[in-house]
Design a protein around this motif. Sequence first.
Motif, mmCIF file in Angstrom:
data_model
loop_
_atom_site.group_PDB
_atom_site.id
_atom_site.type_symbol
_atom_site.label_atom_id
_atom_site.label_comp_id
_atom_site.label_asym_id
_atom_site.label_seq_id
_atom_site.Cartn_x
_atom_site.Cartn_y
_atom_site.Cartn_z
ATOM 1 N N THR A 54 -3.811 5.394 13.806
ATOM 2 C CA THR A 54 -3.062 5.942 12.687
ATOM 3 C C THR A 54 -2.258 4.820 12.059
ATOM 4 N N VAL A 55 -2.405 4.682 10.750
ATOM 5 C CA VAL A 55 -1.677 3.669 9.991
ATOM 6 C C VAL A 55 -0.813 4.392 8.966
ATOM 7 N N VAL A 56 0.473 4.045 8.939
ATOM 8 C CA VAL A 56 1.361 4.543 7.893
ATOM 9 C C VAL A 56 1.488 3.419 6.882
ATOM 10 N N THR A 57 1.048 3.689 5.658
ATOM 11 C CA THR A 57 1.029 2.650 4.625
ATOM 12 C C THR A 57 2.433 2.387 4.113
ATOM 13 N N ASP A 58 2.552 1.291 3.378
ATOM 14 C CA ASP A 58 3.838 0.940 2.781
ATOM 15 C C ASP A 58 4.303 2.027 1.816
ATOM 16 N N GLY A 59 3.360 2.772 1.258
ATOM 17 C CA GLY A 59 3.697 3.866 0.345
ATOM 18 C C GLY A 59 3.991 5.179 1.056
ATOM 19 N N GLY A 60 3.944 5.191 2.388
ATOM 20 C CA GLY A 60 4.274 6.385 3.156
ATOM 21 C C GLY A 60 3.104 7.293 3.486
ATOM 22 N N GLU A 61 1.881 6.928 3.084
ATOM 23 C CA GLU A 61 0.706 7.738 3.410
ATOM 24 C C GLU A 61 0.304 7.494 4.860
ATOM 25 N N ARG A 62 -0.231 8.539 5.491
ATOM 26 C CA ARG A 62 -0.703 8.436 6.875
ATOM 27 C C ARG A 62 -2.229 8.492 6.868
ATOM 28 N N TRP A 63 -2.866 7.461 7.407
ATOM 29 C CA TRP A 63 -4.326 7.358 7.430
ATOM 30 C C TRP A 63 -4.808 7.188 8.865
ATOM 31 N N ASN A 64 -5.936 7.829 9.198
ATOM 32 C CA ASN A 64 -6.640 7.552 10.447
ATOM 33 C C ASN A 64 -7.791 6.620 10.086
ATOM 34 N N VAL A 65 -7.798 5.439 10.687
ATOM 35 C CA VAL A 65 -8.739 4.396 10.296
ATOM 36 C C VAL A 65 -9.493 3.902 11.518
ATOM 37 N N ALA A 66 -10.806 3.750 11.389
ATOM 38 C CA ALA A 66 -11.601 3.154 12.461
ATOM 39 C C ALA A 66 -11.140 1.708 12.662
ATOM 40 N N PRO A 67 -10.951 1.274 13.911
ATOM 41 C CA PRO A 67 -10.432 -0.067 14.167
ATOM 42 C C PRO A 67 -11.283 -1.183 13.558
ATOM 43 N N GLY A 68 -12.567 -0.974 13.434
ATOM 44 C CA GLY A 68 -13.442 -1.991 12.866
ATOM 45 C C GLY A 68 -13.185 -2.254 11.391
ATOM 46 N N LEU A 69 -12.451 -1.369 10.727
ATOM 47 C CA LEU A 69 -12.170 -1.519 9.303
ATOM 48 C C LEU A 69 -10.816 -2.170 9.043
ATOM 49 N N LEU A 70 -10.074 -2.435 10.106
ATOM 50 C CA LEU A 70 -8.747 -3.035 9.970
ATOM 51 C C LEU A 70 -8.821 -4.552 10.013
ATOM 52 N N GLN A 71 -7.856 -5.151 9.355
ATOM 53 C CA GLN A 71 -7.656 -6.596 9.477
ATOM 54 C C GLN A 71 -6.154 -6.829 9.535
ATOM 55 N N PRO A 72 -5.744 -7.878 10.232
ATOM 56 C CA PRO A 72 -4.306 -8.162 10.263
ATOM 57 C C PRO A 72 -3.817 -8.438 8.847
ATOM 58 N N ALA A 73 -2.646 -7.896 8.502
ATOM 59 C CA ALA A 73 -2.060 -8.153 7.188
ATOM 60 C C ALA A 73 -1.532 -9.582 7.178
ATOM 61 N N ARG A 74 -1.849 -10.319 6.138
ATOM 62 C CA ARG A 74 -1.407 -11.722 6.062
ATOM 63 C C ARG A 74 0.076 -11.812 5.823
ATOM 64 N N ASP A 75 0.591 -11.011 4.910
ATOM 65 C CA ASP A 75 2.023 -10.832 4.722
ATOM 66 C C ASP A 75 2.224 -9.492 4.049
ATOM 67 N N ALA A 76 3.424 -9.117 3.798
ATOM 68 C CA ALA A 76 3.711 -7.763 3.312
ATOM 69 C C ALA A 76 2.859 -7.398 2.119
ATOM 70 N N GLY A 77 1.885 -6.500 2.359
ATOM 71 C CA GLY A 77 1.074 -5.976 1.273
ATOM 72 C C GLY A 77 -0.031 -6.888 0.793
ATOM 73 N N THR A 78 -0.325 -7.995 1.483
ATOM 74 C CA THR A 78 -1.360 -8.896 1.008
ATOM 75 C C THR A 78 -2.335 -9.207 2.126
ATOM 76 N N ALA A 79 -3.612 -9.022 1.860
ATOM 77 C CA ALA A 79 -4.674 -9.415 2.780
ATOM 78 C C ALA A 79 -5.953 -9.486 1.981
ATOM 79 N N SER A 80 -6.940 -10.169 2.534
ATOM 80 C CA SER A 80 -8.225 -10.234 1.848
ATOM 81 C C SER A 80 -9.260 -9.532 2.685
ATOM 82 N N GLY A 81 -10.297 -9.047 2.038
ATOM 83 C CA GLY A 81 -11.346 -8.395 2.795
ATOM 84 C C GLY A 81 -12.211 -7.552 1.916
ATOM 85 N N GLY A 82 -13.286 -7.020 2.535
ATOM 86 C CA GLY A 82 -14.239 -6.211 1.803
ATOM 87 C C GLY A 82 -13.831 -4.759 1.800
#
Length: 107
Positions: A68-96
């Motif tokens: 479960t990931v709570v986004t910076d906007g307050g939304e709650r998402w259930n995400v498969a671990p394979g779709l996650l990437q470490p956030a580079r800094d607050a609100g910024t990351a690269s990926g597909g």
Amino acid sequence: MPIDIDHLTEAELIDLNNRIVERLRFLHQMRSHRKMLEFSIGDRVSFQPAGRPLLSGMITRYNKKTVTVVTDGGERWNVAPGLLQPARDAGTASGGSATALVQRNCK
């Protein structure tokens, strides 16, 4: 080791099929669990749901198949671990784009 299935009965083929499906599920769960262990509760991560911009947030819970990931906007998402990437800094990351196993919880 090749398996000659031509001489198996229908019952034996059904049993073999069930065993293969169960083994494939187990292997998939092991890969997901291994990927899940790369992250800890409290880690900042990012992911990109289909048709939406990149989202960043914090892992708040491990589930059986997702985190479960709570986004910076307050939304709650259930995400498969394979779709996650470490956030580079607050609100910024690269990926597909993540197109599978991303669900939005309405809570």
